[in-house]
Design a protein around this motif. Structure first.
Motif, PDB file in Angstrom:
ATOM      1  N   GLY A   1       0.855  -0.887  -0.210  1.00 53.48           N
ATOM      2  CA  GLY A   1      -0.046  -0.447   0.235  1.00 53.48           C
ATOM      3  C   GLY A   1       0.988   1.560  -0.733  1.00 53.48           C
TER       4      GLY A   1
ATOM      5  N   GLY B   1       0.981   4.119  -2.786  1.00 51.52           N
ATOM      6  CA  GLY B   1       0.779   5.037  -2.207  1.00 51.52           C
ATOM      7  C   GLY B   1       1.470   6.477  -2.923  1.00 51.52           C
TER       8      GLY B   1
ATOM      9  N   ALA C   1      -4.406   2.781  -2.923  1.00 46.32           N
ATOM     10  CA  ALA C   1      -3.620   2.278  -1.213  1.00 46.32           C
ATOM     11  C   ALA C   1      -4.498   2.900  -0.578  1.00 46.32           C
TER      12      ALA C   1
ATOM     13  N   GLY D   1      -2.466   8.176  -0.238  1.00 45.65           N
ATOM     14  CA  GLY D   1      -3.502   7.763  -0.985  1.00 45.65           C
ATOM     15  C   GLY D   1      -5.166   9.161  -0.551  1.00 45.65           C
TER      16      GLY D   1
END
Length: 127
Positions: A64, A68, A97, A106
């Motif tokens: 993630g 991001g 993300a 995000g």
């Protein structure tokens, strides 16, 4: 021809013997004499521990974070080049993300991508 009949008769007798053996309760096979091997004896049961769950959560957070930063880079780049296309890509990656655990990266990517699209559609045509 008689040889064929003899062979057929012997086959029929063998089949009858087999049927008598399996159908006759007096000739029942003692099941305790046989040991059957099963997969449970070979394979150990799988233990799912908290360490495994923590590793999975860490992998999700790491992926993630990478998404991001990628989304943020696309959104910032969209301020200068192809604002609608790259801004939309930054927004989509920003949502992915956030879903994978990088909420702030995000959110920033979504915000900058949205600003880039708005500026590209409504402000830039006047210059």
């Amino acid at each position: 021809m008689s040889d064929e009949r003899r062979e057929l008769n012997s086959v029929d007798r063998n089949l009858q013997d087999i049927d008598v053996y399996y159908d006759n309760p007096e000739t029942d096979v003692n099941r305790d004499d046989y040991r059957e091997e099963t997969a449970a004896e070979i394979a150990a049961p799988m233990n799912v521990s908290r360490d495994f769950e923590d590793d999975a959560a860490e992998d999700t957070t790491t992926s993630g974070r990478v998404l991001g930063y990628s989304a943020l880079a696309l959104s910032i780049l969209s301020l200068f080049i192809l604002p609608v296309i790259m801004g939309a890509a930054g927004i989509v990656l920003g949502f992915v993300a956030r879903r994978r655990g990088a909420e702030m990266l995000g959110a920033w990517a979504i915000g900058i991508g949205a600003v880039s699209i708005i500026v590209g559609l409504f402000v830039l045509p006047f210059f």
